[in-house]
Design an enzyme around this catalytic site. Structure first.
Site, short mmCIF file in Angstrom:
data_model
loop_
_atom_site.label_atom_id
_atom_site.label_comp_id
_atom_site.label_asym_id
_atom_site.label_seq_id
_atom_site.Cartn_x
_atom_site.Cartn_y
_atom_site.Cartn_z
N TYR A 101 -6.71 10.97 -3.79
CA TYR A 101 -8.13 10.30 -3.25
C TYR A 101 -7.82 10.35 -1.64
O TYR A 101 -6.86 10.03 -1.12
CB TYR A 101 -8.27 8.81 -3.69
CG TYR A 101 -9.14 7.80 -3.21
CD1 TYR A 101 -10.21 7.95 -3.67
CD2 TYR A 101 -8.88 7.46 -1.86
CE1 TYR A 101 -11.23 7.00 -3.39
CE2 TYR A 101 -9.80 6.71 -1.35
CZ TYR A 101 -10.96 6.44 -1.84
OH TYR A 101 -12.20 5.76 -1.25
N GLU A 191 -16.02 9.79 1.48
CA GLU A 191 -15.13 9.73 0.50
C GLU A 191 -14.92 11.11 -0.26
O GLU A 191 -15.90 11.64 -0.94
CB GLU A 191 -15.39 8.59 -0.69
CG GLU A 191 -14.60 8.23 -1.62
CD GLU A 191 -14.92 7.29 -2.57
OE1 GLU A 191 -14.48 6.24 -2.68
OE2 GLU A 191 -15.70 7.77 -3.55
#
Ligand code: GDP
Ligand code: MN
Length: 380
Positions: A101, A191
């Site tokens: 991530y 993101e």
């Protein structure tokens, strides 16, 4: 403004963030054609602005040409978390070796921009943050440094995500590109979940979520028609101007007001005197004459409008700027109905002086202005 994955990935490409080739389609037949062009296996990805599409069944790897049409049909008929799927992204399937991530966001706790990373990607990051907060990595970046960030500065952080040096260097390059994009496109979030390594060792952004600051949209002609597309996808009426909130109603008195609360109060007072507003329009709290022009244009598109009541309480908004906007609008297009203008506050005298010799009708108070608007509306 939120972007769809396919839109965000187009911008990733501009900034050199590696993504797979993708083709956005809106029918099963186009999906088949895209599959033929890209070669198997492909992934079909529902383009809706929510996370968890994978879990909901909105993401499918397809290995046979014969399956694309039916799978595309199925995903295009889905509704995910209340949003109907209208587009699919067709993209070559990546053979994933590992997922992490990585995001860049505005960290309100520290009043700075920060990278957030987690070596366990693909999963629900909010959940990990709750159960194992120590796994969430953070690297603050002063907003003024976004443009000048170097790979060297990013490398220690990247090495916590990827043990392998060459993977970490690729991730550091991506971090530098993310910072440039964040600044260049006025983002509030970029993101990548997951950022993956494929079996050949390439680092690739497999998913993309991007938020852009609505207050900065005016300086992004580079966004093209993104906003219009995305307003429609979110079920909102495009206002034609991101900074004006506009709702059409069924009366005949066009209203333009700076501030949502004052706009409601203005509509109330119009009603109080027996009139009926043609719209709600909040031109916001800034002093941009262009908002007045686009606001007037929106109001006058409604042929029921017989009079326009503009109510400005000048705080940050300067009254003379509003008047300049009105006069400029009258030059740019025909204004076939009377305009009543109530001005109070910052630069009120300057604004009134500009009205001399024009057809704009000044009101001495909101009550007077509303009363006169109702009378003119009735008479017309
Ligand atoms: P989200 O569920 O909305 O966050 O959508 P993502 O694009 O992040 O995809 C969810 C998951 O689907 C990923 O974490 C992967 O595990 C899987 N996935 C997506 N694209 C591919 C792909 O190209 N190949 C493989 N093998 N899995 C994929
Ligand atoms: Mn994802």
């Amino acid at each position: 403004m939120k972007l769809h994955e396919y839109q965000a990935k187009d911008i990733f490409k501009e900034y050199g963030i590696p993504v797979t080739e993708g083709i956005a389609v809106d029918s099963p037949r186009e999906a088949v054609r895209a599959g033929e062009e890209l070669g198997l296996p492909v992934v079909l990805k529902a383009q809706v602005m929510v996370g968890g599409r994978g879990k909901a069944g909105g993401i499918r790897v397809v290995r046979r040409m014969a399956d694309i049409e039916a799978e595309a049909e199925r995903i295009l008929s889905m509704t995910i978390k209340g949003l109907p799927v209208q587009k699919l992204l067709v993209t070559p399937a990546v053979d994933i070796a590992s997922e992490v991530y990585l995001s860049l966001l505005i960290d309100r706790n520290t009043s700075s921009v920060a990278f957030i990373g987690c070596a366990e990607g693909g999963v629900d990051i909010e959940q990990t943050a709750k159960t194992s907060p120590e796994k969430i990595l953070r690297l603050g970046v002063g907003a003024s440094r976004l443009d000048g960030l170097t790979e060297k500065e990013c490398l220690p952080f990247a090495l916590k995500l990827f043990a392998d040096g060459s993977h970490a260097r690729a991730a550091a390059r991506i971090m530098v590109a993310m910072a440039k994009m964040f600044k260049g496109r006025d983002c509030s979030l970029i993101e990548i979940n997951p950022l993956v390594i494929d079996v050949a060792g390439n680092v690739i952004a497999l998913d993309a979520k991007v938020l852009m600051d609505d207050n900065a949209l005016f300086r992004h002609p580079d966004n093209g028609n993104l906003q219009e597309l995305n307003d429609l996808a979110a079920g909102e009426a495009p206002s034609g101007n991101g900074s004006v909130s506009f709702v059409r109603l069924d009366g005949n008195i066009g209203c333009m007001v700076n501030g949502a609360g004052l706009a409601m109060a203005t509509m109330d007072i119009v009603k109080h005197f027996g009139g009926s507003p043609a719209n709600f329009l909040d031109a916001g709290g800034s002093s941009d004459p262009r908002k007045v022009i686009s606001g007037l244009k929106l109001i006058l598109e409604d042929k029921n409008v017989k009079v326009v009541l503009i109510n400005i309480f000048g705080g940050i908004t300067r009254c003379d700027d509003i008047v300049r906007g009105i006069l400029e609008a009258r030059k740019q297009f025909d204004v076939p109905v009377p305009i009543i203008l109530r001005l109070a506050g910052t630069n009120e005298a300057e604004g009134r002086a500009l009205l001399n010799g024009t057809k704009v009708i000044p009101a001495s108070s909101l009550e007077d202005g509303a009363r006169e608007a109702v009378q003119l509306g009735r008479a017309a």
